[in-house]
Enzyme design. Structure first.
Site, short mmCIF file in Angstrom:
data_model
loop_
_atom_site.label_atom_id
_atom_site.label_comp_id
_atom_site.label_asym_id
_atom_site.label_seq_id
_atom_site.Cartn_x
_atom_site.Cartn_y
_atom_site.Cartn_z
N ARG A 1 0.93 -1.05 -0.02
CA ARG A 1 0.03 0.13 0.01
C ARG A 1 0.86 1.09 0.05
NH1 ARG A 1 -3.55 -2.40 -1.67
NH2 ARG A 1 -5.52 -3.01 -0.60
N GLU B 1 -3.36 7.58 -4.39
CA GLU B 1 -3.51 7.06 -5.81
C GLU B 1 -4.82 7.69 -6.07
OE1 GLU B 1 -3.88 2.75 -6.00
OE2 GLU B 1 -1.96 2.50 -5.24
N HIS C 1 -0.96 -0.02 -10.13
CA HIS C 1 -1.58 -0.92 -9.23
C HIS C 1 -2.17 -2.16 -9.82
CE1 HIS C 1 -3.56 -0.93 -4.81
NE2 HIS C 1 -3.23 -2.17 -5.15
C1 GLV Z 1 -4.90 -5.02 -3.85
O1 GLV Z 1 -3.90 -4.15 -3.59
C2 GLV Z 1 -5.55 -5.75 -2.96
O2 GLV Z 1 -5.41 -5.32 -1.67
O3 GLV Z 1 -6.18 -6.74 -3.11
#
Ligand code: GLV
Ligand code: GLV
Length: 322
Positions: A241, A270, A288
């Site tokens: 993250r 983001e 991502h």
């Molecule tokens: C992606 O970042 C997730 O948490 O699935």
């Protein structure tokens, strides 16, 4: 009649399962090809018994209170649940379900890909080719850093971290360090991984790969002091993250060449990037896409659908985090 709101278009696999198992339910989907704002989400989800959301939706205290008591379940299209107010959900008796396991391999692939791409300057090389700047092979040209045998430090000893650790150990003979709150015998026995404190891991690793959840404790875990502990030849990889890293501090460290480079799939704010990040050539930036394969996104959709079906039919869902 049950009402289900889905915050972004999902693969047919999820939709078909909902339709088949809950034929009478009213299913609504955000019609826009973008994420909804907080206000739009509250309005669109009003009256829903079930919400299928993504990691980009702020399912906070205010939203859950506004949707209670009708809302029974939130199924998020993610393993990370940092965007959901879990204590509020518990208080209100709203089940929260996520999609663990299915995305472990896919996310680990992106982490390993970023290690290789950064160390071997793959994206820089691609850009140079397209710009017509390849003047032919030369001994001093485009030298990067080798990966085999280098020390890999994994922060967070969950499933994704372990998959990356195993790949780097088995595929690239990398000695492993890991940082976790508790010791993990399987890491030490199977992978000969050494558990260290964070400072020692940062100081000894050639690649630092982040695999911890975002919590108040891990926010800015990698700040300017942490970056200063890394080797000047080391790389930081983040597929976890964004806010785990102080992104402005990372821009400064990359710009001053205090570390060799970084590979990022996630960002602090983001989809925005910290000023200056995109101007640097020693960082590889991905949008991502850790879990973004056809197979995994289909299965994540089915898992969200199954969670909603279970709760709305009075059963216990499989992957409940609150
Ligand atoms: C992606 O970042 C997730 O948490 O699935
Ligand atoms: C966390 O869920 C992980 O898979 O690392």
């Amino acid at each position: 009649m049950a009402s289900i709101f889905i915050t972004r278009a999902v693969p047919d696999a999820a939709f078909e399962l909902l339709r088949r198992e809950l034929p009478d339910a009213k299913i609504s989907i955000n019609p826009h090809d973008r994420n909804l704002s907080h206000g739009e989400l509250a309005e669109a989800a009003a009256g829903a018994d079930a919400l299928i959301c993504t990691l980009a939706d702020p399912v906070d205290d205010a939203l859950l209170r506004a949707l209670a008591p009708r809302l029974q379940v939130v199924a998020t299209y993610a393993v990370g649940v940092n965007n959901i107010a879990l204590p509020t959900a518990r208080e209100l008796g709203i089940a929260v379900c996520n999609t663990p396991d299915v995305l472990t391999d896919a996310t680990a692939e992106i982490a390993v890909g970023l290690i290789l791409a950064c160390a071997r300057r793959m994206v820089e090389g691609d850009k140079l080719m397209r710009q017509g700047e390849f003047g032919g092979w030369a001994p001093m040209f485009m030298r990067g850093h080798g990966v085999c045998g280098k020390t890999v430090g994994i922060v967070g000893a969950g499933r994704i971290g372990k998959r990356v650790a195993r790949t780097m150990r088995m595929g690239f003979a990398c000695p492993l360090l890991y940082h976790a709150r508790t010791a993990h015998a399987d890491w030490e026995d199977e992978l000969q991984a050494e558990r260290t404190g964070l400072d020692e891991l940062l100081a000894r690793s050639d690649f630092v790969s982040l695999h911890c959840p975002l919590t108040p404790h891990t926010k800015h875990l990698i700040d300017s002091a942490a970056l200063a502990r890394m080797k000047q030849t080391a790389f930081l990889i983040n597929t976890a993250r964004g806010p785990v890293v102080d992104e402005s501090a990372l821009v400064a460290a990359l710009r001053d060449r205090r570390i060799a480079g970084a590979g990022l799939d996630v960002y602090e704010n983001e989809p925005a990037l910290a000023p200056g990040l995109a101007d640097l050539d020693n960082v590889v930036l991905l949008p991502h896409i850790g879990s973004a394969t056809h197979e995994v996104r289909d299965e994540m959709g089915r898992m969200c659908a199954r969670a909603v079906i279970a709760v709305l039919t009075g059963q216990e869902p499989a992957h409940r985090v609150a």
